[in-house]
Design a protein around this motif. Structure first.
Motif, mmCIF file in Angstrom:
data_model
loop_
_atom_site.group_PDB
_atom_site.id
_atom_site.type_symbol
_atom_site.label_atom_id
_atom_site.label_comp_id
_atom_site.label_asym_id
_atom_site.label_seq_id
_atom_site.Cartn_x
_atom_site.Cartn_y
_atom_site.Cartn_z
ATOM 1 N N THR A 6 0.854 -1.171 0.000
ATOM 2 C CA THR A 6 0.000 0.000 0.000
ATOM 3 C C THR A 6 0.889 1.218 0.000
ATOM 4 N N THR A 7 0.317 2.366 -0.196
ATOM 5 C CA THR A 7 1.092 3.586 -0.229
ATOM 6 C C THR A 7 0.931 4.333 1.071
ATOM 7 N N ALA A 8 2.056 4.760 1.659
ATOM 8 C CA ALA A 8 1.984 5.541 2.881
ATOM 9 C C ALA A 8 1.320 6.873 2.587
ATOM 10 N N SER A 9 0.548 7.366 3.544
ATOM 11 C CA SER A 9 -0.116 8.639 3.335
ATOM 12 C C SER A 9 0.098 9.554 4.521
ATOM 13 N N SER A 10 0.131 10.827 4.269
ATOM 14 C CA SER A 10 0.300 11.801 5.326
ATOM 15 C C SER A 10 -0.986 11.928 6.123
ATOM 16 N N THR A 11 -0.843 12.243 7.403
ATOM 17 C CA THR A 11 -2.020 12.462 8.223
ATOM 18 C C THR A 11 -2.576 13.867 8.016
ATOM 19 N N SER A 12 -1.863 14.693 7.267
ATOM 20 C CA SER A 12 -2.296 16.053 7.020
ATOM 21 C C SER A 12 -2.696 16.215 5.566
ATOM 22 N N THR A 13 -3.569 17.193 5.301
ATOM 23 C CA THR A 13 -3.941 17.472 3.913
ATOM 24 C C THR A 13 -2.874 18.311 3.222
ATOM 25 N N THR A 14 -1.911 18.829 3.990
ATOM 26 C CA THR A 14 -0.817 19.614 3.420
ATOM 27 C C THR A 14 0.297 18.673 2.975
ATOM 28 N N ALA A 87 11.101 -1.722 -5.180
ATOM 29 C CA ALA A 87 11.192 -0.833 -6.339
ATOM 30 C C ALA A 87 10.012 -1.034 -7.275
ATOM 31 N N ALA A 88 9.598 -2.283 -7.457
ATOM 32 C CA ALA A 88 8.452 -2.555 -8.325
ATOM 33 C C ALA A 88 7.163 -2.010 -7.721
ATOM 34 N N THR A 89 7.017 -2.160 -6.407
ATOM 35 C CA THR A 89 5.801 -1.705 -5.729
ATOM 36 C C THR A 89 5.679 -0.189 -5.726
ATOM 37 N N MET A 90 6.784 0.497 -5.449
ATOM 38 C CA MET A 90 6.751 1.948 -5.298
ATOM 39 C C MET A 90 7.051 2.691 -6.591
ATOM 40 N N GLY A 91 7.453 1.950 -7.626
ATOM 41 C CA GLY A 91 7.817 2.611 -8.879
ATOM 42 C C GLY A 91 9.210 3.193 -8.856
ATOM 43 N N GLY A 92 10.054 2.658 -8.008
ATOM 44 C CA GLY A 92 11.429 3.133 -7.882
ATOM 45 C C GLY A 92 11.800 3.329 -6.433
ATOM 46 N N ILE A 93 13.055 3.704 -6.201
ATOM 47 C CA ILE A 93 13.562 3.999 -4.857
ATOM 48 C C ILE A 93 14.435 5.238 -4.964
ATOM 49 N N ASP A 94 14.137 6.266 -4.186
ATOM 50 C CA ASP A 94 15.005 7.447 -4.177
ATOM 51 C C ASP A 94 15.404 7.851 -2.759
ATOM 52 N N GLY A 95 15.190 6.953 -1.811
ATOM 53 C CA GLY A 95 15.632 7.196 -0.449
ATOM 54 C C GLY A 95 15.838 5.895 0.290
ATOM 55 N N LEU A 96 16.844 5.859 1.153
ATOM 56 C CA LEU A 96 17.153 4.671 1.943
ATOM 57 C C LEU A 96 17.618 5.124 3.318
ATOM 58 N N VAL A 97 17.048 4.511 4.358
ATOM 59 C CA VAL A 97 17.467 4.792 5.727
ATOM 60 C C VAL A 97 17.832 3.467 6.380
#
Length: 252
Positions: A6-14, A87-97
């Motif tokens: 699933t896709t993470a979502s912000s708790t704010s509308t901003t 990468a397949a799920t998110m359409g790529g990776i541009d951050g790693l922690v």
């Protein structure tokens, strides 16, 4: 274990500071990694979480609506498979922690070579394995970032019994600097060096806060905010840094 993507979502509308970013977090089942996952989700990132603790990982993934994979970061096969799926799920990776790691205490004369290898395998080699697996996607995007979790012990080993742990975390700091030079300008690579943080990993190690200027343990959320800065575009001119978030333990 793999949760439904699933896709993470912000708790704010901003829109958040990480809106549109696709980020993998290791060690996300508990502690600092869990705090990073929650904060990054609040700021709009799509997340994939990795940890060997399947139960804890499931809980974090459900909280932040992220994909998750139970893996041993010392296993190249497990990590490579999870990263490809991420990468397949998110359409790529541009951050790693990279938060996955273990605490270890033992004086040099008492620590076996096998114990030494295990600490370095998890903390240092595991970090390298995850970065190496993610590189093909990180290098596709300008502005990609990697943040590695080091330690104040890696900056200034000043207590007996931490030689293996300090070596592993000092290695992360040096690896971070080497990769910052190697992967620039497309990928920024930084590290955070926490002091003692109030997590389960600190149990049994809470006896040295008098050496901290702030006279207290840190909170996981405080370290997560440092990681957020280094991952966001607010740190776009920062790479190779070893950011001490240690309550004044090292004044580095």
């Amino acid at each position: 274990m793999t949760t439904a993507p699933t896709t993470a979502s912000s708790t704010s509308t901003t829109p958040g500071r990480l809106a549109g970013r696709r980020i993998v977090i290791t060690g996300a089942a508990a502690g600092i990694g869990k705090a990073v996952a929650h904060l990054f989700a609040e700021h709009g990132a799509a997340l994939t979480l990795l940890d060997r603790d399947e139960n804890g990982l499931s809980g974090t993934a459900a909280d932040v609506r992220a994909s998750a994979h139970a893996v041993d970061i010392t296993s190249e096969a497990e990590v490579s498979g999870a990263i490809r799926t991420a990468a397949a799920t998110m359409g790529g990776i541009d951050g790693l922690v990279n938060c996955a790691g273990i605490m270890f205490r033992g004086r040099a004369g008492d620590v076996s070579a096998d114990e030494w290898r295990h600490v370095l395998d998890v903390n240092l080699t595991g970090t390298y394995i995850v970065i190496r697996a993610a590189l093909p996607w990180l290098e596709q995007q300008d502005g990609s970032s990697v943040v590695n979790m080091a330690s104040g012990q890696g900056l200034l080993p000043n207590a007996p019994g931490y030689s293996a742990y300090a070596a592993s975390k000092g290695g992360i700091i040096t690896l971070t600097r080497a990769l910052a030079a190697e992967l620039a300008p497309r990928v920024r690579v930084n590290s955070v060096s926490p002091g003692m943080v109030d997590t389960a990993m600190a149990d049994g190690y809470r006896d040295n806060v008098d050496s901290y200027a702030l006279r207290r343990l840190g909170k996981p959320e405080e370290i997560a905010r440092a990681v957020l800065f280094l991952t966001s575009t607010e740190s776009s001119y920062v790479t190779g840094a070893a950011l001490a978030a240690d309550g004044g333990r090292t004044f580095h």
